[in-house]
Design a protein around this motif. Structure first.
Motif: not given
Length: 792
Positions: A755-767, A788-791
């Motif tokens: 889910n590309v839209g979610f990954i973008s939101a996740l990045e925003s919330h993490v940072l 999710l093993n994302l960086s």
């Protein structure tokens, strides 16, 4: 002895439920459907089939009721009348697809019609969910008489041979009226919504049917003449069969049957391959017409010359037998016979990836909605496996599977017991491991659970609900202590909203961790969650004030407001079981208030279902009708934000006890489908929505609902990207983390990462994150990121 009824014809053309059927004197049929159309069918004169000669499409919402007025000099072809959920009545000439007359006086759905005998035959009666009935004479733009006084929707209206009018209502009463609109009598006897009426004029009697599964016979004087039993569920419709005698009629219902009655006896029962038989009518040749939830109009006959051909009869019988078998089968606790048929695929999906389970033939097939512009469609995913026959009397059913033993283990006061299933010959260590992993319990209890299984299975029979030994204490109930053991037992069950466990909010407990083979070795302090989150706050006195205020707005001279004594008794439900059991009757009566003022009634339910006895009574009343009401408040057409919020909160609280939990779980896909269609919500609405999603995750994991987990893994990331409130976003991350910590984590992880839209939101919330709420959201989002093993 008369011959048995057999299928004569199946009329296909509607894409959704056929809610109403009526017939003409020359044996034509008019049908109305949830697909917003009505159709006019005539015998094709070639075989037993019918041809649709006209489709009427003016209704803007479901067609609930249809009527045919026989030809007059002014209208030589007769007239077709339709009414539905757009509150409007349309009058058509059969040869024209567009209405000749449009009548708009009812303020809610038009639910029923009947003919009214006058000198010119251009008059008819209508009934509505606005609690009124009306008499219309064509040529007049307004109704000539209004019948007011019922406290709930009117479901049927007829004119007796002596010209009096009879109405059947959801307020459980039958009204008798003069033709001028004066209420002459009110008949009581039914214990639930009265759905249908028919006049037996030669006997000076009329008959009523209701959701209480009974048929009642009444004299013209209003005296009860007897009660007929046979149906096992809601009775939706009744029709007179004049060709079979003066005391003959047919009824249809929610138990998939049509019943043929003669002289007070159920002579024959016809089974249909559809869950709901909404409407029934009788042709002048003695044939029976039905409209049902599978979108098909069917004709049944006793005349051998009008029987369908052998291949058609065999196919029909196979469909009936398949649905009968499916009524004893489940998939993950979901009854196969309750699933929709392929007609549900006519409805477009609400979003890409939406899942639907469809009953096809003898099995169940999963479909997903594929977005492709004008070519968007439902695509078959594959067969859904796991159905289990519940007729095995030597086994105990649990989550769609049969077991030799299903032990009940109480782990917390006031919460439903956990179930430990086991089959003879199974590896007790594997069974114990599965139990601990499913319920997120400490692995240190493995040996105790194994000992428990071995001890209790030595007996020939172990009751599933009582007379067991608790594996954690050796007693009949586990009561958490304040020492270390209770902290270990709480394990991963931390409250994401307080930072503490279910048993305590102490900081030390919030740091406890438990390892399990089904979750990451790096333990989150936020998830997984295995208990439901609820909405506890509320002041019954404030609710009472609002109820009194709205109560004064609902009455008139013929239908006075509810006595305040009943309102006082009603709000006692907020604090526990009431002293007066009639409080529940008042509750469901007030639930029929107009949508604009009903929210304090729903708030009473929200607080009441926190108590087990209240939860049981409210969740099981009227076959779970509350759920349908709540769903009506959380859909794309509901613009009353108070109703949306209290409905979402009530659904969360219903899950607290087993009866409400079963009700919500049974309709979980309907709930998810509705909430995905909701528009923008304020902060309170977002919190209610995200909490319900979290609770649905808990329920799906608790019941090992693989398809439910898959659907939630699709839905939650999409919804999270639309939330603006940090607390709501946080709760959604807790829900995702709970799914990602489950045995189905690989599938969930793949869906979420795609889910590309979610990954973008996740990045925003993490940072990002300022303030306590955003910091909490950031920490939880970071832990989801790690799984999710994302960086970033």
């Amino acid at each position: 002895m008369s011959k048995k009824f057999k299928l004569s014809a199946s009329l296909f053309g509607h894409s959704l439920d056929v809610r109403s059927v009526v017939v003409t004197n020359n044996n034509s049929i008019i049908s109305g459907s949830r697909d917003k159309t009505a159709k006019f069918w005539t015998p094709n004169r070639i075989d037993t089939g019918y041809t649709p000669i006209q489709t009427f499409r003016d209704q803007k919402n479901f067609v609930i009721a249809v009527l045919y007025l026989e030809p007059t000099s002014e209208y030589p072809d007769g007239l077709v009348i339709t009414g539905g959920n757009d509150n409007t009545i349309y009058v058509y000439k059969p040869s024209e697809p567009f209405a000749t007359f449009t009548l708009k006086e009812h303020t809610n759905a038009v639910s029923c019609f009947s003919k009214y005998s006058t000198s010119n035959n251009n008059a008819f009666l209508s009934g509505s969910w606005d609690c009124s009935a009306k008499l219309w004479t064509l040529g007049n733009s307004t109704s000539t008489v209004t019948f007011s006084g019922h406290l709930a929707a009117i479901w049927s209206i007829i004119q007796l041979a002596d010209s009096r009018i009879v109405t059947a209502s959801a307020d459980k009463t039958i009204g008798i009226w003069s033709s001028e609109g004066a209420r002459l009598n009110s008949l009581t006897g039914h214990t639930d919504c009265v759905r249908g009426l028919v006049d037996l004029s030669e006997l000076h009697q009329f008959v009523s049917v209701a959701n209480d599964a009974t048929i009642r016979v009444w004299s013209y004087a209003g005296e009860s003449q007897g009660v007929l039993y046979g149906h096992t569920n809601y009775i939706y419709s009744i029709a007179r069969c004049k060709s079979a005698g003066e005391n003959c009629f047919v009824t249809s219902d929610e138990d998939r049957t049509v019943r043929f009655w003669q002289n007070g006896e159920n002579i024959e029962t016809i089974q249909l391959p559809a869950q709901s038989v909404w409407s029934v009518a009788c042709l002048s040749n003695g044939d029976i017409v039905t409209g049902s939830s599978d979108g098909v109009v069917r004709v049944f006959t006793q005349n051998e010359s009008r029987y369908a051909d052998e291949a058609t009869l065999n196919k029909f019988n196979e469909e009936v037998e398949a649905l009968t078998r499916q009524s004893t089968q489940e998939i993950g606790g979901y009854k196969i016979s309750d699933l929709p048929g392929k007609e549900a695929l006519y409805d477009p999906g609400r979003k890409a990836g939406q899942m639907k389970m469809i009953r096809e033939g003898t099995g169940v097939v999963a479909y997903t909605w594929v977005e492709d512009g004008d070519k968007s469609h439902w695509e078959k995913v594959g067969d859904v496996l796991g159905s289990t026959d519940k007729t095995n009397q030597d086994k105990t059913m649990y989550e769609g599977k049969a077991y030799d033993f299903v032990f009940s283990v109480d782990v917390e006061d006031g919460k439903p017991p956990l179930k430990l299933p086991y089959n003879k010959g199974d590896d007790p260590y594997q069974a114990a491991h599965n139990f601990l992993a499913k319920n997120f319990l400490p692995a240190s209890y493995l040996e105790q659970v194994v000992d428990f299984i071995l001890k209790n299975t030595q007996e020939k029979y172990v009751p599933p609900s009582t007379e067991y030994v608790d594996p954690f204490t050796g007693g009949s109930r586990y009561t958490p202590s304040t020492g270390n053991n209770s902290q270990d037992f709480a394990g991963r069950n931390f409250d994401p909203f307080t930072g503490g466990s279910s048993y305590s909010t102490s900081a030390t407990q919030a740091k406890q961790t438990v390892s399990s083979s089904t979750i990451s070795s790096q333990v989150s302090k936020f998830f997984p969650i295995n208990t439901y989150r609820t909405f506890e706050m509320g002041d019954s006195n404030v609710i009472l004030v609002k109820l009194k205020e709205f109560n004064e707005k609902t009455g008139d001279s013929q239908s006075p407001p509810v006595n305040e004594h009943y309102l006082v008794e009603l709000v006692k439900l907020c604090n526990g079981p009431p002293d007066d059991p009639n409080a529940f009757d008042t509750l469901f009566k007030l639930l029929e208030w107009p949508d604009e003022i009903v929210f304090p009634v729903v708030d009473v339910i929200r607080m009441a279902v926190r108590f087990k006895k209240n939860n049981e009574i409210i969740a099981t009343a009227n076959s779970g009708s509350l759920l349908r009401k709540l769903l009506s408040f959380i859909n794309e057409n509901c613009n009353i934000i108070n109703n949306v919020i209290v409905a979402l909160r009530t659904l969360s609280n219903l899950l607290m006890h087993e009866f409400g939990e079963d009700l919500v779980f049974e309709h979980r896909f309907d709930v998810v489908e509705n909430i995905t269609a909701l528009g923008p919500l304020n902060k309170n609405g977002q919190i209610a929505l995200s909490t319900l999603l979290l609770n649905l995750c808990v329920a799906s994991l608790k019941k090992r609902d693989d398809l439910g987990i898959s659907v939630l893994a699709d839905v939650i990331p999409d919804i999270l990207t639309k939330l603006s409130d940090p607390e709501s976003q946080f709760r959604s991350y807790v829900a995702l983390g709970t799914l990602l910590s489950s045995p189905q984590s690989a599938e969930v992880k793949a869906k979420v990462k795609s889910n590309v839209g979610f990954i973008s939101a996740l990045e925003s919330h993490v940072l990002s994150g300022q303030g306590d709420l955003e910091e909490k959201r950031r920490n939880c989002a970071s832990q989801v990121q790690e799984i999710l093993n994302l960086s970033f």
